[in-house]
Design an enzyme around this catalytic site. Structure first.
Site, PDB file in Angstrom:
ATOM      1  N   HIS A 105       0.835  -1.278  -0.161  1.00  0.00           N
ATOM      2  CA  HIS A 105       0.007  -0.087   0.005  1.00  0.00           C
ATOM      3  C   HIS A 105       1.011   0.984  -0.010  1.00  0.00           C
ATOM      4  O   HIS A 105       0.627   2.291  -0.762  1.00  0.00           O
ATOM      5  CB  HIS A 105      -0.782  -0.031   1.199  1.00  0.00           C
ATOM      6  N   ARG A 131      -2.258  -5.775  -8.758  1.00  0.00           N
ATOM      7  CA  ARG A 131      -1.105  -6.333  -8.434  1.00  0.00           C
ATOM      8  C   ARG A 131      -0.875  -7.602  -9.487  1.00  0.00           C
ATOM      9  O   ARG A 131       0.158  -7.797 -10.171  1.00  0.00           O
ATOM     10  CB  ARG A 131      -1.525  -7.362  -6.935  1.00  0.00           C
ATOM     11  N   LYS A 160     -17.088  -7.213   5.612  1.00  0.00           N
ATOM     12  CA  LYS A 160     -16.050  -7.883   5.656  1.00  0.00           C
ATOM     13  C   LYS A 160     -15.282  -7.974   6.978  1.00  0.00           C
ATOM     14  O   LYS A 160     -15.139  -7.091   7.714  1.00  0.00           O
ATOM     15  CB  LYS A 160     -14.978  -7.095   4.650  1.00  0.00           C
ATOM     16  N   SER A 202      -2.738  -8.211   2.568  1.00  0.00           N
ATOM     17  CA  SER A 202      -3.011  -8.303   4.130  1.00  0.00           C
ATOM     18  C   SER A 202      -3.466  -9.541   4.520  1.00  0.00           C
ATOM     19  O   SER A 202      -2.721  -9.849   5.626  1.00  0.00           O
ATOM     20  CB  SER A 202      -4.219  -7.168   4.485  1.00  0.00           C
TER      21      SER A 202
HETATM   22  N1  COA Z   1      -0.013  -4.425  -2.469  1.00  0.00           N
HETATM   23  C1  COA Z   1      -0.145  -5.383  -1.878  1.00  0.00           C
HETATM   24  N2  COA Z   1      -1.260  -5.779  -1.663  1.00  0.00           N
HETATM   25  C2  COA Z   1      -2.419  -4.873  -2.064  1.00  0.00           C
HETATM   26  C3  COA Z   1      -2.171  -3.717  -2.751  1.00  0.00           C
HETATM   27  C4  COA Z   1      -0.677  -3.764  -2.954  1.00  0.00           C
HETATM   28  N3  COA Z   1      -0.327  -2.371  -3.642  1.00  0.00           N
HETATM   29  N4  COA Z   1      -3.331  -3.174  -2.770  1.00  0.00           N
HETATM   30  C5  COA Z   1      -4.114  -3.900  -2.423  1.00  0.00           C
HETATM   31  N5  COA Z   1      -3.957  -4.894  -1.803  1.00  0.00           N
HETATM   32  C6  COA Z   1      -4.338  -6.205  -1.109  1.00  0.00           C
HETATM   33  C7  COA Z   1      -4.952  -5.538   0.298  1.00  0.00           C
HETATM   34  O1  COA Z   1      -3.954  -6.002   1.418  1.00  0.00           O
HETATM   35  C8  COA Z   1      -6.083  -6.466   0.352  1.00  0.00           C
HETATM   36  O2  COA Z   1      -5.821  -7.740   0.775  1.00  0.00           O
HETATM   37  P1  COA Z   1      -6.846  -8.713   1.453  1.00  0.00           P
HETATM   38  O3  COA Z   1      -7.979  -8.769   0.619  1.00  0.00           O
HETATM   39  O4  COA Z   1      -6.212  -9.924   1.953  1.00  0.00           O
HETATM   40  O5  COA Z   1      -7.475  -7.976   2.838  1.00  0.00           O
HETATM   41  C9  COA Z   1      -6.805  -6.693  -1.178  1.00  0.00           C
HETATM   42  O6  COA Z   1      -5.509  -6.294  -1.989  1.00  0.00           O
HETATM   43  C10 COA Z   1      -7.770  -6.072  -1.315  1.00  0.00           C
HETATM   44  O7  COA Z   1      -7.509  -4.617  -1.278  1.00  0.00           O
HETATM   45  P2  COA Z   1      -8.279  -3.439  -0.879  1.00  0.00           P
HETATM   46  O8  COA Z   1      -7.747  -2.254  -1.698  1.00  0.00           O
HETATM   47  O9  COA Z   1      -8.462  -3.168   0.803  1.00  0.00           O
HETATM   48  O10 COA Z   1      -9.922  -3.630  -1.316  1.00  0.00           O
HETATM   49  P3  COA Z   1     -11.121  -4.059  -0.600  1.00  0.00           P
HETATM   50  O11 COA Z   1     -11.621  -4.758  -1.634  1.00  0.00           O
HETATM   51  O12 COA Z   1     -11.042  -4.382   0.625  1.00  0.00           O
HETATM   52  O13 COA Z   1     -11.890  -2.564  -0.869  1.00  0.00           O
HETATM   53  C11 COA Z   1     -12.994  -0.769  -1.840  1.00  0.00           C
HETATM   54  C12 COA Z   1     -12.008  -1.982  -2.029  1.00  0.00           C
HETATM   55  C13 COA Z   1     -12.834  -0.349  -0.425  1.00  0.00           C
HETATM   56  C14 COA Z   1     -12.421   0.220  -2.929  1.00  0.00           C
HETATM   57  C15 COA Z   1     -14.284  -1.152  -2.495  1.00  0.00           C
HETATM   58  O14 COA Z   1     -14.843  -2.050  -1.621  1.00  0.00           O
HETATM   59  C16 COA Z   1     -15.295   0.152  -2.302  1.00  0.00           C
HETATM   60  O15 COA Z   1     -15.237   0.951  -2.794  1.00  0.00           O
HETATM   61  N6  COA Z   1     -16.298  -0.166  -1.411  1.00  0.00           N
HETATM   62  C17 COA Z   1     -17.550   0.830  -1.280  1.00  0.00           C
HETATM   63  C18 COA Z   1     -18.758   0.446  -1.868  1.00  0.00           C
HETATM   64  C19 COA Z   1     -18.628   0.881  -3.679  1.00  0.00           C
HETATM   65  O16 COA Z   1     -18.675   2.159  -3.839  1.00  0.00           O
HETATM   66  N7  COA Z   1     -18.391  -0.116  -4.336  1.00  0.00           N
HETATM   67  C20 COA Z   1     -18.222   0.112  -5.885  1.00  0.00           C
HETATM   68  C21 COA Z   1     -19.251   0.385  -6.436  1.00  0.00           C
HETATM   69  S1  COA Z   1     -20.714  -0.623  -6.269  1.00  0.00           S
END
Ligand code: COA
Length: 180
Positions: free
Chosen positions: A18, A91, A42, A129
């Site tokens: 991140h 990724r 989640k 994560s």
């Molecule tokens: N390097 C290493 N790992 C990374 C990374 C990077 N650069 N970027 C992301 N990751 C990993 C994270 O650690 C996470 O791991 P995990 O699944 O083991 O916890 C995974 O990738 C997912 O990353 P994250 O960026 O936290 O995504 P998320 O799926 O949890 O959340 C949101 C994404 C918050 C952007 C999305 O769910 C959202 O916008 N929700 C609100 C509702 C909405 O508007 N939805 C879209 C339209 S309906």
């Protein structure tokens, strides 16, 4: 006009993957808002307050960063914060489908806000994560993948105290990350 991007995620917990995206995002935008999604669906290891604490400690050296939380639709939050862009790390091919879907849905809701993708640096491509949490749970060495406070909090969660040698190696790793 200031160019503002939202860097959203669960950050459960924040990792060097991140930080890599954030650091490079800051080269493009005047300000980046790192926003934790409050998502009861989640199941998280850390509470939102714990995640905020780790973000604050990990990002204190980064200028032009705001740390926040949000609920509901990301696009509504981006409008509320007057952001022009959503910053996301990509990724591998496995991330593509989900990210593509989300970016297009966000674009359908609002065409003024652009999603900007950055390829995660090669050395973080295998990390997430969850996999880091799993490694920490079973005593794996994670100090070179997460900021120091995260490593400490993970060890506290899983009832391991960092050995003095590991503490030193952790400081060295952080220095190495910073120098690149
Ligand atoms: N390097 C290493 N790992 C990374 C990374 C990077 N650069 N970027 C992301 N990751 C990993 C994270 O650690 C996470 O791991 P995990 O699944 O083991 O916890 C995974 O990738 C997912 O990353 P994250 O960026 O936290 O995504 P998320 O799926 O949890 O959340 C949101 C994404 C918050 C952007 C999305 O769910 C959202 O916008 N929700 C609100 C509702 C909405 O508007 N939805 C879209 C339209 S309906």
């Amino acid at each position: 006009m200031k160019h503002v991007a939202i860097y959203p995620g669960s950050f459960d917990p924040i990792t060097y993957g991140h930080l890599d995206i954030l650091e490079r995002g800051l080269a493009l935008f005047d300000k980046v808002i790192v926003a934790i999604l409050i998502n009861p669906q989640k199941k998280a290891l850390f509470t939102v307050d714990e995640r905020l604490e780790m973000l604050k400690a990990s990002l204190e050296a980064f200028p032009n960063v705001e740390i926040d939380t949000f609920k509901g639709l990301l696009i509504d939050y981006a409008v509320q914060k007057k952001a022009q862009a959503i910053l996301r790390g990509m990724r591998a091919v496995s991330d593509f489908e989900y990210e593509f879907q989300m970016a297009l849905m966000n674009r359908k809701f609002n065409r003024e806000i652009q999603t900007v993708f950055m390829m995660t640096e090669l050395r973080w491509i295998f990390t997430s994560s969850s996999i880091i949490k799993e490694a920490a749970r079973f005593g794996g060495e994670i100090d070179d993948m997460v900021p120091r406070i995260v490593s400490r909090r993970l060890k506290e969660k899983f009832h391991q105290s960092p050995s003095p040698n590991k503490r030193i190696s952790c400081i060295k790793n952080m220095t190495r990350y910073r120098k690149k």
